[in-house]
Design a protein around this motif. Sequence first.
Motif, PDB file in Angstrom:
ATOM      1  N   ILE A 159      12.070  -6.311  -2.219  1.00 58.35           N
ATOM      2  CA  ILE A 159      11.316  -6.391  -3.469  1.00 58.35           C
ATOM      3  C   ILE A 159      10.478  -5.117  -3.585  1.00 58.35           C
ATOM      4  O   ILE A 159      10.300  -4.391  -2.612  1.00 58.35           O
ATOM      5  CB  ILE A 159      10.412  -7.640  -3.525  1.00 58.35           C
ATOM      6  N   ALA A 160       9.965  -4.837  -4.752  1.00 61.76           N
ATOM      7  CA  ALA A 160       9.194  -3.618  -4.978  1.00 61.76           C
ATOM      8  C   ALA A 160       7.845  -3.686  -4.254  1.00 61.76           C
ATOM      9  O   ALA A 160       7.269  -4.771  -4.076  1.00 61.76           O
ATOM     10  CB  ALA A 160       8.969  -3.415  -6.475  1.00 61.76           C
ATOM     11  N   ASP A 161       7.346  -2.535  -3.834  1.00 61.20           N
ATOM     12  CA  ASP A 161       6.030  -2.477  -3.202  1.00 61.20           C
ATOM     13  C   ASP A 161       4.955  -3.041  -4.127  1.00 61.20           C
ATOM     14  O   ASP A 161       3.976  -3.639  -3.655  1.00 61.20           O
ATOM     15  CB  ASP A 161       5.679  -1.030  -2.846  1.00 61.20           C
ATOM     16  N   GLU A 162       5.121  -2.848  -5.421  1.00 60.22           N
ATOM     17  CA  GLU A 162       4.150  -3.382  -6.381  1.00 60.22           C
ATOM     18  C   GLU A 162       4.079  -4.902  -6.301  1.00 60.22           C
ATOM     19  O   GLU A 162       3.003  -5.500  -6.452  1.00 60.22           O
ATOM     20  CB  GLU A 162       4.515  -2.949  -7.805  1.00 60.22           C
ATOM     21  N   ASP A 163       5.238  -5.547  -6.069  1.00 58.84           N
ATOM     22  CA  ASP A 163       5.257  -7.009  -5.957  1.00 58.84           C
ATOM     23  C   ASP A 163       4.567  -7.467  -4.668  1.00 58.84           C
ATOM     24  O   ASP A 163       3.860  -8.484  -4.664  1.00 58.84           O
ATOM     25  CB  ASP A 163       6.694  -7.524  -5.994  1.00 58.84           C
ATOM     26  N   VAL A 164       4.780  -6.719  -3.587  1.00 57.36           N
ATOM     27  CA  VAL A 164       4.087  -7.031  -2.332  1.00 57.36           C
ATOM     28  C   VAL A 164       2.582  -6.903  -2.533  1.00 57.36           C
ATOM     29  O   VAL A 164       1.799  -7.780  -2.149  1.00 57.36           O
ATOM     30  CB  VAL A 164       4.548  -6.096  -1.196  1.00 57.36           C
ATOM     31  N   PHE A 165       2.179  -5.798  -3.155  1.00 60.96           N
ATOM     32  CA  PHE A 165       0.761  -5.546  -3.407  1.00 60.96           C
ATOM     33  C   PHE A 165       0.139  -6.667  -4.229  1.00 60.96           C
ATOM     34  O   PHE A 165      -0.942  -7.184  -3.895  1.00 60.96           O
ATOM     35  CB  PHE A 165       0.603  -4.199  -4.121  1.00 60.96           C
ATOM     36  N   GLU A 166       0.803  -7.075  -5.299  1.00 61.40           N
ATOM     37  CA  GLU A 166       0.269  -8.113  -6.170  1.00 61.40           C
ATOM     38  C   GLU A 166       0.162  -9.450  -5.454  1.00 61.40           C
ATOM     39  O   GLU A 166      -0.801 -10.202  -5.657  1.00 61.40           O
ATOM     40  CB  GLU A 166       1.138  -8.247  -7.426  1.00 61.40           C
ATOM     41  N   THR A 167       1.136  -9.767  -4.609  1.00 61.20           N
ATOM     42  CA  THR A 167       1.086 -11.023  -3.854  1.00 61.20           C
ATOM     43  C   THR A 167      -0.096 -11.038  -2.893  1.00 61.20           C
ATOM     44  O   THR A 167      -0.843 -12.027  -2.809  1.00 61.20           O
ATOM     45  CB  THR A 167       2.387 -11.236  -3.066  1.00 61.20           C
ATOM     46  N   LEU A 168      -0.274  -9.944  -2.148  1.00 55.94           N
ATOM     47  CA  LEU A 168      -1.395  -9.872  -1.219  1.00 55.94           C
ATOM     48  C   LEU A 168      -2.718  -9.904  -1.967  1.00 55.94           C
ATOM     49  O   LEU A 168      -3.678 -10.562  -1.530  1.00 55.94           O
ATOM     50  CB  LEU A 168      -1.296  -8.601  -0.373  1.00 55.94           C
ATOM     51  N   LEU A 169      -2.787  -9.214  -3.090  1.00 54.95           N
ATOM     52  CA  LEU A 169      -4.016  -9.175  -3.874  1.00 54.95           C
ATOM     53  C   LEU A 169      -4.381 -10.571  -4.382  1.00 54.95           C
ATOM     54  O   LEU A 169      -5.532 -11.003  -4.265  1.00 54.95           O
ATOM     55  CB  LEU A 169      -3.841  -8.213  -5.049  1.00 54.95           C
ATOM     56  N   ARG A 170      -3.407 -11.281  -4.937  1.00 62.07           N
ATOM     57  CA  ARG A 170      -3.644 -12.641  -5.439  1.00 62.07           C
ATOM     58  C   ARG A 170      -4.121 -13.559  -4.325  1.00 62.07           C
ATOM     59  O   ARG A 170      -5.090 -14.314  -4.480  1.00 62.07           O
ATOM     60  CB  ARG A 170      -2.366 -13.213  -6.050  1.00 62.07           C
ATOM     61  N   VAL A 189       9.578 -22.026  -1.288  1.00 60.25           N
ATOM     62  CA  VAL A 189       9.516 -20.557  -1.317  1.00 60.25           C
ATOM     63  C   VAL A 189      10.708 -20.035  -2.105  1.00 60.25           C
ATOM     64  O   VAL A 189      11.850 -20.155  -1.653  1.00 60.25           O
ATOM     65  CB  VAL A 189       9.542 -19.971   0.109  1.00 60.25           C
ATOM     66  N   PRO A 190      10.474 -19.432  -3.265  1.00 57.69           N
ATOM     67  CA  PRO A 190      11.592 -18.859  -4.021  1.00 57.69           C
ATOM     68  C   PRO A 190      12.128 -17.596  -3.348  1.00 57.69           C
ATOM     69  O   PRO A 190      11.428 -16.936  -2.582  1.00 57.69           O
ATOM     70  CB  PRO A 190      10.965 -18.515  -5.388  1.00 57.69           C
ATOM     71  N   LYS A 191      13.354 -17.264  -3.635  1.00 57.52           N
ATOM     72  CA  LYS A 191      13.950 -16.022  -3.135  1.00 57.52           C
ATOM     73  C   LYS A 191      13.125 -14.824  -3.603  1.00 57.52           C
ATOM     74  O   LYS A 191      12.634 -14.786  -4.722  1.00 57.52           O
ATOM     75  CB  LYS A 191      15.385 -15.899  -3.650  1.00 57.52           C
ATOM     76  N   GLY A 192      12.948 -13.847  -2.701  1.00 55.49           N
ATOM     77  CA  GLY A 192      12.203 -12.644  -3.049  1.00 55.49           C
ATOM     78  C   GLY A 192      10.701 -12.805  -3.019  1.00 55.49           C
ATOM     79  O   GLY A 192       9.989 -12.114  -3.743  1.00 55.49           O
ATOM     80  N   THR A 193      10.211 -13.700  -2.164  1.00 56.02           N
ATOM     81  CA  THR A 193       8.776 -13.977  -2.053  1.00 56.02           C
ATOM     82  C   THR A 193       8.241 -13.500  -0.704  1.00 56.02           C
ATOM     83  O   THR A 193       8.898 -13.674   0.323  1.00 56.02           O
ATOM     84  CB  THR A 193       8.503 -15.485  -2.197  1.00 56.02           C
ATOM     85  N   VAL A 194       7.058 -12.921  -0.703  1.00 50.65           N
ATOM     86  CA  VAL A 194       6.383 -12.604   0.560  1.00 50.65           C
ATOM     87  C   VAL A 194       5.955 -13.918   1.197  1.00 50.65           C
ATOM     88  O   VAL A 194       5.134 -14.655   0.647  1.00 50.65           O
ATOM     89  CB  VAL A 194       5.154 -11.701   0.327  1.00 50.65           C
ATOM     90  N   VAL A 195       6.518 -14.224   2.361  1.00 52.20           N
ATOM     91  CA  VAL A 195       6.291 -15.522   2.977  1.00 52.20           C
ATOM     92  C   VAL A 195       5.385 -15.434   4.201  1.00 52.20           C
ATOM     93  O   VAL A 195       4.804 -16.435   4.620  1.00 52.20           O
ATOM     94  CB  VAL A 195       7.644 -16.199   3.330  1.00 52.20           C
ATOM     95  N   SER A 196       5.233 -14.247   4.778  1.00 48.71           N
ATOM     96  CA  SER A 196       4.299 -14.065   5.898  1.00 48.71           C
ATOM     97  C   SER A 196       4.102 -12.583   6.164  1.00 48.71           C
ATOM     98  O   SER A 196       4.773 -11.740   5.555  1.00 48.71           O
ATOM     99  CB  SER A 196       4.785 -14.781   7.170  1.00 48.71           C
ATOM    100  N   MET A 197       3.185 -12.283   7.088  1.00 48.70           N
ATOM    101  CA  MET A 197       2.886 -10.906   7.473  1.00 48.70           C
ATOM    102  C   MET A 197       2.994 -10.782   8.988  1.00 48.70           C
ATOM    103  O   MET A 197       2.780 -11.754   9.712  1.00 48.70           O
ATOM    104  CB  MET A 197       1.470 -10.514   7.035  1.00 48.70           C
ATOM    105  N   TYR A 198       3.333  -9.575   9.438  1.00 48.17           N
ATOM    106  CA  TYR A 198       3.434  -9.307  10.878  1.00 48.17           C
ATOM    107  C   TYR A 198       2.129  -8.641  11.319  1.00 48.17           C
ATOM    108  O   TYR A 198       1.895  -7.466  11.037  1.00 48.17           O
ATOM    109  CB  TYR A 198       4.618  -8.386  11.177  1.00 48.17           C
ATOM    110  N   PRO A 199       1.257  -9.371  12.034  1.00 47.89           N
ATOM    111  CA  PRO A 199      -0.050  -8.813  12.401  1.00 47.89           C
ATOM    112  C   PRO A 199       0.034  -7.925  13.634  1.00 47.89           C
ATOM    113  O   PRO A 199       1.027  -7.947  14.367  1.00 47.89           O
ATOM    114  CB  PRO A 199      -0.877 -10.075  12.694  1.00 47.89           C
ATOM    115  N   GLY A 200      -1.023  -7.134  13.870  1.00 54.47           N
ATOM    116  CA  GLY A 200      -1.075  -6.375  15.116  1.00 54.47           C
ATOM    117  C   GLY A 200      -1.625  -4.975  14.964  1.00 54.47           C
ATOM    118  O   GLY A 200      -1.894  -4.493  13.858  1.00 54.47           O
ATOM    119  N   THR A 201      -1.769  -4.308  16.099  1.00 48.46           N
ATOM    120  CA  THR A 201      -2.234  -2.927  16.158  1.00 48.46           C
ATOM    121  C   THR A 201      -1.094  -1.989  15.797  1.00 48.46           C
ATOM    122  O   THR A 201       0.025  -2.134  16.291  1.00 48.46           O
ATOM    123  CB  THR A 201      -2.754  -2.589  17.561  1.00 48.46           C
ATOM    124  N   VAL A 202      -1.389  -1.010  14.946  1.00 46.43           N
ATOM    125  CA  VAL A 202      -0.383  -0.068  14.471  1.00 46.43           C
ATOM    126  C   VAL A 202      -0.499   1.231  15.268  1.00 46.43           C
ATOM    127  O   VAL A 202      -1.547   1.877  15.271  1.00 46.43           O
ATOM    128  CB  VAL A 202      -0.565   0.225  12.969  1.00 46.43           C
TER     129      VAL A 202
END
Length: 297
Positions: A46-57, A143-156
């Motif tokens: 999915i587009a980075d904009e969609d990821v951003f909007e999901t996290l923001l919401r 969870v619909p297709k193309g949805t951010v369902v989780s995040m991978y946490p940790g030190t980068v």
Amino acid sequence: AAAMLRELRRRWRSYKYRFVPWLALNLRRQRRTLRYVPESSQDKIIADEDVFETLLRTFKALFINDFSRQADILALLPAVKCQYLELLTVEQKRSRVNSCTHPGQHVFSPEEVLFNTLGFTVSRDRSSLVSAGTGVFVTRGFVPKGTVVSMYPGTVYRKHEPIFFQSLGNPFIFRCIDGVLIDGNDKGLSRSVYRSCSRRDQLGPFQMSDESWLTATLQNPLAVGQYVNNCSHEKAANVCYQEFDVPGHFPVELKQYLPNIVYSHDIESHLRCVVLVSLRDIKQGEELFSNYYTVVR
């Protein structure tokens, strides 16, 4: 002795990151599937904009739900405070329409906030795979297709940063396409490094990252991606990893929910996050499965 130490340091600088030791320790144990990425630009489901909007919401909803604890932050951001007060007023009106049993602001659990915002919840539980340990399930909703369902946490960790000792026997290190590594281990040395970096970067009341994924009580309920198990021939992947660089204009008051922190604070670059995106519709009760390893062609 000093000359020998300098030589060892020189050799180490030229050697580190030639391999990640946990790969050698774990690849032989069982057959793994691979995530093929022909081009880095094609890694986006999915587009980075969609990821951003999901996290923001999601993060805004968590912030408003925990509004009473944000006083110190809002005192330093009067314009932002006005915006959130307006959102809180709207939320309170909606709550009064839906329920008359809770006068004033009703505080939900983070899982309830996730459900109210995205329509599903995810949580850790015993995997359906034999001897797989912990897994991640959709415990409520759809969870619909193309949805951010989780995040991978940790030190980068960027290339050439010291991760050798953290990587020993560590199955929670994720390798990004460009060689950036994310250590999602919530125990031992990895846990200590993350907490140290997180508290190093805190600016007064502003937390630049979320430490709660290291505990059993999550502040960001999406931060469970490191426990998503590898797919198999019997259990096909229903989610996939997607890399996402947090933009510089990400609201500072919401960074307290980002479950990632950079190892070196003096590097001027965007914070790397990895989200898991659904490859198909996922129903309540299903376990999440993805591909562990990346091969870039």
